[in-house]
Design a protein around this motif. Sequence first.
Motif, short mmCIF file in Angstrom:
data_model
loop_
_atom_site.label_atom_id
_atom_site.label_comp_id
_atom_site.label_asym_id
_atom_site.label_seq_id
_atom_site.Cartn_x
_atom_site.Cartn_y
_atom_site.Cartn_z
N GLY A 326 0.81 -1.20 0.00
CA GLY A 326 0.00 0.00 0.00
C GLY A 326 0.85 1.26 0.00
O GLY A 326 0.54 2.24 -0.68
N MET A 327 1.96 1.24 0.76
CA MET A 327 2.86 2.39 0.79
C MET A 327 3.47 2.64 -0.59
O MET A 327 3.53 3.79 -1.05
CB MET A 327 3.97 2.16 1.82
N VAL A 328 3.90 1.57 -1.24
CA VAL A 328 4.51 1.73 -2.57
C VAL A 328 3.47 2.22 -3.56
O VAL A 328 3.78 3.04 -4.45
CB VAL A 328 5.16 0.40 -3.03
N ASP A 329 2.23 1.73 -3.46
CA ASP A 329 1.18 2.20 -4.37
C ASP A 329 0.91 3.69 -4.20
O ASP A 329 0.69 4.41 -5.17
CB ASP A 329 -0.12 1.43 -4.11
N VAL A 330 0.93 4.17 -2.96
CA VAL A 330 0.63 5.58 -2.69
C VAL A 330 1.83 6.48 -2.98
O VAL A 330 1.70 7.52 -3.61
CB VAL A 330 0.18 5.76 -1.22
N ILE A 331 3.02 6.06 -2.55
CA ILE A 331 4.21 6.90 -2.66
C ILE A 331 4.89 6.74 -4.01
O ILE A 331 5.48 7.68 -4.55
CB ILE A 331 5.20 6.56 -1.52
N GLY A 332 4.82 5.52 -4.59
CA GLY A 332 5.56 5.26 -5.80
C GLY A 332 7.03 5.07 -5.51
O GLY A 332 7.40 4.45 -4.51
N LEU A 507 10.51 4.65 -12.87
CA LEU A 507 10.64 3.86 -11.65
C LEU A 507 10.89 4.72 -10.42
O LEU A 507 10.67 4.26 -9.29
CB LEU A 507 11.78 2.83 -11.80
N GLY A 508 11.32 5.94 -10.62
CA GLY A 508 11.54 6.83 -9.49
C GLY A 508 10.47 7.88 -9.33
O GLY A 508 10.57 8.75 -8.46
N ALA A 509 9.42 7.79 -10.14
CA ALA A 509 8.39 8.83 -10.14
C ALA A 509 7.25 8.50 -9.18
O ALA A 509 7.05 7.34 -8.79
CB ALA A 509 7.83 9.01 -11.55
N ALA A 510 6.51 9.53 -8.82
CA ALA A 510 5.27 9.35 -8.07
C ALA A 510 4.23 8.70 -8.99
O ALA A 510 4.33 8.79 -10.22
CB ALA A 510 4.77 10.70 -7.56
N PRO A 511 3.21 8.06 -8.42
CA PRO A 511 2.25 7.32 -9.25
C PRO A 511 1.58 8.15 -10.35
O PRO A 511 1.46 7.68 -11.49
CB PRO A 511 1.22 6.82 -8.23
N ALA A 512 1.14 9.38 -10.04
CA ALA A 512 0.43 10.18 -11.05
C ALA A 512 1.34 10.50 -12.23
O ALA A 512 0.93 10.39 -13.39
CB ALA A 512 -0.08 11.48 -10.41
N VAL A 513 2.59 10.87 -11.94
CA VAL A 513 3.52 11.19 -13.01
C VAL A 513 3.86 9.94 -13.81
O VAL A 513 3.93 9.96 -15.05
CB VAL A 513 4.81 11.82 -12.43
N ARG A 514 4.08 8.84 -13.11
CA ARG A 514 4.44 7.59 -13.78
C ARG A 514 3.36 7.14 -14.74
O ARG A 514 3.63 6.78 -15.89
CB ARG A 514 4.72 6.52 -12.73
N ALA A 516 0.88 8.88 -16.10
CA ALA A 516 0.67 9.81 -17.19
C ALA A 516 1.77 9.69 -18.24
O ALA A 516 1.51 9.71 -19.45
CB ALA A 516 0.61 11.24 -16.64
N THR A 517 3.01 9.55 -17.77
CA THR A 517 4.13 9.40 -18.71
C THR A 517 4.01 8.11 -19.48
O THR A 517 4.27 8.05 -20.69
CB THR A 517 5.46 9.44 -17.95
N LYS A 518 3.60 7.05 -18.81
CA LYS A 518 3.44 5.76 -19.46
C LYS A 518 2.34 5.83 -20.53
O LYS A 518 2.50 5.31 -21.64
CB LYS A 518 3.10 4.69 -18.42
N GLU A 519 1.22 6.47 -20.20
CA GLU A 519 0.13 6.59 -21.16
C GLU A 519 0.57 7.40 -22.39
O GLU A 519 0.23 7.06 -23.53
CB GLU A 519 -1.07 7.25 -20.50
N GLU A 520 1.32 8.46 -22.15
CA GLU A 520 1.80 9.27 -23.27
C GLU A 520 2.77 8.48 -24.14
O GLU A 520 2.74 8.56 -25.37
CB GLU A 520 2.47 10.54 -22.74
#
Length: 535
Positions: A326-332, A507-514, A516-520
């Motif tokens: 859960g921590m990794v999911d929230v923090i990334g 791999l070092g990004a927060a979930p929202a950034v990760r 969004a970047t992946k989708e792009e």
Amino acid sequence: MGTDKESSAYREVDVGYDTLAEGSRVEGDLTPWEIFKEEIVHLKWRVLVFACILTFGSYYIYDFPGSIGTGEKSTIQSRFHAAGKNYNQEMNQALYSVYSWPNTVLAIFGGLLIDKFLGLRKAMILFVGLVFVGSVIFFFGVLSKQYALLIMGRVVFGLGGESLAVSQSAFVARWFKEGRGMALAFGITISFSRVGSSFNFLFSPEIAGDAGIVTAVLFGSIACGVSVLACGVLVALDIYGTRRGLVPPESKDTGEPFRLSQIKDMPLLFWLASGLCVTVYCSVFPLIGIAKNFFQVKYDLSADSAAAYVSIYQFVCAGGSPVTGGMVDVIGRFSIWMIVAAAGFTLNHLLFILTNAPPAFMMAYMGIVYSVLVASLWPAIPYVVQADLCGLAYGIMTAMQNTGLATWPLVSGAILDIYTPAGQVQSPSCIAWNKRDNSTVPRNYSSHLNWSWQMLSTCCNQSPCPDPLPTLEGYKYTEIFFMGTAAVGLVIAIVLFFVDRSLLGLLGAAPAVREATKEEQERLADEAAAAVDVN
């Protein structure tokens, strides 16, 4: 530095910073209870329950050599010795090696079977079937006291065991890649599987002592049968989920045909993650294989007490995984958690070398660190390889892991052999004979002769005793070897962190950034493919 990188990532993606910020705010306004109520209704969490059970049986029987393999009574060794057959430490450790060596290559083909030939569902059925058949062959080997059948059973079990773990990872990634909870799901499935090994260390010696070693091994086959049933449920749920549009249709023809160059062309981040997996796993699981005897020597424990302490590690893994996942999911920040895990294992071995910290604390600490590792390492793979090669990627990583797990026990065993006293441990009857004195010898001459004859007969007819345990110094040098392995993993994790930062930084990004970047990234790839088709 990190803030600038994330800000640039926000600007580069097509969805825009404002949209992401609004989404993050809405997500942040939700309480944990509201998130739980939203998530619990999704079918994927019920799928996760059966995904956990899928590998329970294989982990339960994997450590049979460590829990009931050797010892003076109620073990495979004692059963063979009672029949006048040889069974030593080397033969027992070979049961681990014959499991791992085939998987140095076959786990890759397991990934290919998933991605390119059979598809995920049929591959899971094949692999769990091999695990069950292998457990049955091993059972008959114990029943008939035939070492060749033990080896055959472990080989068949190995053919399915690691590939089943690959299919489990691919299945969880398939159901959890979209939406919340992938790190949590990976942490729960991988660590819950270890509960099978923990149950083995806790209950198999007791079952063997109460009902016999054959019954203890039979329980392993029953556990594998339960995993077969779980596989059937997963296949049915996956078909249902596909029809409802919850997961994409299964296809074994996705992407271009397999070429060897696809392995060579895997990105650097994947190879670094695989190297981290090998080094850290090889600092953990070979230790678990010798931990029972290690604790007997270091802490002066009985065999049953030592085995119980070993089981703490797996139970803490299972309990800690929901928290760390859960921590990794929230923090990334996958890459940072990997560094924390590698450093944690290095410290763990250092404490074993330099201190007499309680075994319960040491194993609980190891369980927490392991739960951090699995919650950050395995979920990172779908972000570094393309989707249609995910099964292959997990297969390659598992094959590399098994190369280490087939080699490291041999090295640690060689170290321990150097520090193992020569000769055999005497049976209690022999010790009593050698230590006899006037207080134990009957004073009546006739009774004295009868007593002497009984003692000598018992001693001479005693089944061969197991080899003596290595000295504490031997275990210290083994721990130094494991600590060095974990330290190499720490270096790899640090390198991975900086390589990731030099690229997209997923791999070092927060979930929202990760996300969004992946989708792009996927959108641009689709546009490029469409442009090629038009031309």
